[in-house]
Design an enzyme around this catalytic site. Structure first.
Site: not given
Length: 905
Positions: A7, A80, A84, A295, A297, A342
């Protein structure tokens, strides 16, 4: 070299270090395309097909990827590891497959939860295809948000002036805040008292105890409800001898909190650093892209086995064996959907604390330190303590007091980290002295204290996210953007970190709760989230979900088509009546206007979108009060529509009014003979509700004539203007000319004397320099020989110059002004005119050429003009057409913010 797409450029840079020259790593800069913000982007009648639009600033990034794929047609999508990220990979793959002349040999998807060398290289060994159930969940959410926003927002615009937008999740979140505010406004505090005593043991050491039993009965919170009861309790204690009746010491332990997931990270960052949810995610994203944390989120709180081992090794190395529990701590994952869960948010290297990490930004350093401490603490030994409870009472059992204390035996995880709290709690952590059972307790003092119950606190961003999580509203990827959106819309304002609903937000909530109740229900929204989780797990069809939602939602939209604004406001009045017009309890009508005694009060909206309570007899009665329940104390000091009477002066009533341009004082009443009685604005430094008669009379005496200026006899005045107190040197205060000078303080208007006024005016004139003064000629050379009019020499800012009419010419350094002749001056003026493209002074003006008459266009001239090709009509869509249509749109290059709050610059 295979082409790896991520990204952001920061992430690309970090991954490139691990992959080396064997790969080409490029950034997409977030989402490359989105639904255009206009009607028709989602087509319910065409099997919910979607029309996607590529932003102009994304085209150059796509071109760079296309150019790289022409060199090596192997594509690796490394976005990611969440919904998303999967969506971005899908968009990229779809867009690249539509490129003519580009043939991709292989397209694979890799995911890693942390940007470390081991995680990246391991992910490259295990490629997969794009996870379509995750993409379907993304498409469903995107379509739902679009359908709600683009169908419900126009209803708001038409039916509720000032409303801006509604959203599937934002409107429910707004309802949480509004309902809390209504709880606060409806709250009526309750008085209660507590009694505490300072006691002393036989060894002379004091300790504190509170009354728990009175008259042989255990006290509840409100049993002592007034000062009289509290005083009787104090006397009951003072009239009795006290002794220790029991001492109980119990071991206790306290376990650490689990490691961070998205919501708890946002909550703790808010508590400890005052970071908003969006700021927290932005800072965490930088840490993730730098390879420092996993990560950010996630709903997960579990840790990978190697991470647990790393944490235990770090604890042992930094704090010693006694802080490492015998067995690793295991935390149960809270995520409802394992596919989107996750690891927790943790450091990638447990041995690296904030002082060792290569972090220059202070916010990043603070957040990394928080994550590192929480992660290590989660794998540390429990804190052990001893809690002591001492009961002290009278022999007759009528009075009992309790003292609590706590002694820390082993700090355990508290050595590193203690979780913050949103609200204060009773602290029993005071240490008690040595107290033995049966010993006397000597009274040093006995005091009572008054308390009042407190309303529930307003939400902070942290507590709001916590509440959303409890209700199952939203997901980690959306918390930050939702909380930010309701503030950006002006529905909510943040003051001292607390979220306060504004009038617009309250009206939108009232409207939606009445006309679209189902769609702002907590259970409905949470159930919809669960259905979307099933889609992402591959257990449900997203098109069927959209079909069920749209059938009922479109019907609800249609039902509001014929609603009139007045009808909507009447309904909101009815719904909010218990809140806006509570029963005073004395039999009077709470909606009767207190000003005219005839009109009825109702909610009204202003053009600005705000709301207020007004009288139905407007404009005859101009009574208003702020939106919300009546405030009797505020009403007492409020300025009524017909002005607040302060008293009389010289036979005139003196009143304070609230005018269109602010509060003002007025002498007498407006009549046909005198429609504009004397008025004077109330200074901004004064509270209009607190202005007294003497102050108003002084205001109305302005402007104050200080006297004639000693030098020229022109009047000097003191007055208050738009920009504060000032002096004016002019015959009258209405003169546009003259000199004005500021006064330092408001009181100076009435106290400044002539000497000080003359000084201030002189300083003002001196500060202007030569501005505004007529220039005085150094020499007069005579009239211009050809053009007439005086030619003079002046001294200017850049040296001497010659002037005729409006034409100026600089005198060269080789010529002194005293020696310059008229002929030389004319030559200088001619040269200057020529350089400026102007005619020489005295030269005859050429007649302006006549304009040719405009020819009327011939009737057939349109046929000769170049014609644009006729726009082709779009082919009719069929239900079978399910392919995504892609368009491009021009947009200025700017940071791209994705739906989940990522910013790719």
């Amino acid at each position: 070299m295979p082409v790896v797409v991520v990204e952001s450029p920061a992430k690309a840079k970090t991954i490139n270090k691990y992959l080396g020259s064997d790969y080409t790593v490029l950034a997409s800069y977030g989402h490359i395309r989105d639904l255009p913000p206009k009607n028709g982007s989602v087509l319910p009648d065409d099997d919910f097909s979607m029309i996607w639009e590529v932003a102009a600033d994304s085209k150059k990034h796509i071109k760079a990827i296309v150019d790289a794929l022409k060199e090596d047609p192997n594509l690796i999508l490394a976005t990611d590891p969440d919904r998303e990220g999967e969506a971005i990979s899908w968009h990229l793959q779809e867009e690249l497959n539509n490129k003519r002349g580009l043939k991709i040999q292989t397209a694979s998807r890799v995911v890693f939860n942390a940007i470390t060398k081991s995680a990246v290289t391991e992910a490259m060994k295990n490629p997969r295809q794009v996870d379509m159930p995750l993409v379907d969940a993304y498409l469903a959410r995107r379509a739902l948000d679009y359908l709600v926003g683009f169908n419900l927002s126009p209803v708001l615009w038409r039916k509720l002036p000032g409303a801006k937008s509604a959203g599937r999740v934002q409107s429910v979140t707004l309802r949480i805040i509004v309902e809390r505010e209504m709880e606060i406004e409806a709250f009526r505090n309750q008085e209660y008292w507590t009694v505490k005593a300072i006691l002393q043991n036989p060894r002379g050491v004091e300790y504190e105890a509170r009354l728990t039993v009175l008259g042989g009965k255990r006290l509840d919170k409100f049993d002592l409800s007034n000062a009289t009861q509290a005083e009787m309790a104090v006397q009951a204690i003072n009239s009795r001898d006290l002794g220790v009746q029991s001492v109980e010491a119990k071991p206790a332990s306290r376990n650490p909190s689990p490691p961070f997931m998205t919501s708890t990270l946002q909550q703790e960052a808010s508590r400890k650093f005052g970071m908003g949810a969006k700021q927290c995610m932005s800072v965490a994203q930088r840490l993730y892209e730098a390879g420092l944390i996993t990560y950010m989120r996630t709903d997960g709180i579990d840790m990978a086995p190697e991470a647990v081992t790393g944490a235990r090794d770090a604890i042992k190395s930094k704090f010693g064996d006694k802080y490492v529990p015998k067995e690793p701590r295991v935390y149960k994952n809270k995520a409802k959907n394992a596919q989107e869960a996750h690891e927790c948010v943790r450091p990638t290297d447990m041995m690296v604390d904030a002082s060792q990490a290569d972090i220059k930004d202070s916010d990043q350093r603070k957040l990394y330190d928080l994550i590192w401490k929480r992660t290590l603490a989660s794998q540390m030994e429990a804190a052990r303590m001893e809690r002591t409870t001492v009961d002290v009472g009278s022999k007759d059992g009528q009075v009992m007091l309790r003292a609590n204390g706590q002694v820390m035996l082993f700090d355990g995880f508290l050595r590193v980290y203690e979780e913050g709290r949103d609200d204060t709690e009773d602290e029993d952590s005071k240490r008690l002295p040595q107290i033995e059972n049966g010993e006397a307790a000597k009274k040093q003092s006995v005091d009572s204290e008054q308390h009042f119950t407190q309303p529930p606190p307003r939400y902070t961003e942290a507590t709001l996210v916590k509440r959303m999580e409890e209700l199952g509203i939203g997901r980690p990827s959306t918390y930050a953007s939702i909380v930010t959106t309701i503030q950006d819309r002006g529905y909510v304002e943040k003051d001292k970190n607390r979220l306060i609903p504004q009038d617009k937000g309250r009206l939108v909530t009232a409207f939606l709760s009445n006309y679209f109740h189902r769609y702002v229900e907590y259970d409905f929204t949470a159930d919809l989230e669960d259905q979307l989780d099933k889609v992402s797990a591959g257990d449900a069809d997203y098109k069927k979900l959209l079909e069920r939602f749209w059938r009922d939602f479109s019907a609800a939209i249609a039902e509001t088509a014929d609603l009139r604004i007045g009808e909507v406001l009447d309904k909101i009045n009815e719904v909010l009546e218990p809140h806006l017009f509570p029963d005073p309890g004395d039999g009077t009508d709470p909606r009767l206007c207190p000003n005219c005694g005839q009109g009825r009060l109702s909610m009204r909206t202003a053009r600005s979108g705000g709301a207020f309570i007004g009288c139905s007899n407007y404009p005859e009665c101009r009574y208003t009060r702020p939106f919300g329940p009546p405030d009797p104390e505020a009403e007492k000091s409020a300025i009524p529509p017909d002005g607040k009477l302060l008293g009389e002066d010289m036979g005139d009533e003196i009143r304070i009014f609230k005018g269109r341009f602010g509060p003002f004082a007025q002498r007498g009443a407006a009549t046909e003979e005198n429609p504009k009685p004397p008025r004077q604005s109330v200074p901004a430094a004064w509270e209009p509700e607190e202005v007294e008669l003497e102050q108003a009379v002084r205001l109305l005496a302005l402007p104050r004539l200080i006297g004639p200026h000693p030098e020229d006899g022109v009047n000097v005045w003191a007055n208050i203007g738009r920009y504060g107190p000032y002096l004016k040197h002019a015959e009258t205060t209405s003169d546009r000319g003259g000199t004005n000078a500021n006064l330092e303080g408001l009181e100076d208007v009435w106290t400044v004397g002539m000497n000080h006024a003359v000084q201030l005016l002189a300083e003002k004139v001196a500060s202007r320099g030569s501005r505004g003064k007529a220039a005085v000629a150094l020499r007069e050379l005579g009239d211009h020989p050809q053009a007439g009019g005086p030619v003079n020499i002046y001294d200017g800012k850049y040296g001497p110059y010659v002037k005729w009419d409006k034409l100026n010419a600089t005198i060269p350094d080789t010529v002194t002004p005293e020696d310059l002749t008229l002929a030389q001056a004319v030559d200088l003026l001619d040269e200057r005119a020529a350089k400026a493209g102007k005619p020489k002074p005295g030269a005859k003006k050429k007649a302006a050429p006549k304009k040719a008459a405009a020819k009327k266009p011939a009737a057939t001239s349109a046929a000769k003009a170049p014609t644009k090709p006729a726009a082709k009509k779009p082919a009719a869509k069929t239900a079978a057409a399910k392919k995504t249509v892609t368009k491009t749109t021009a947009a200025k290059a700017k940071p791209v913010e994705t739906d989940d709050g990522d910013v790719f610059e």
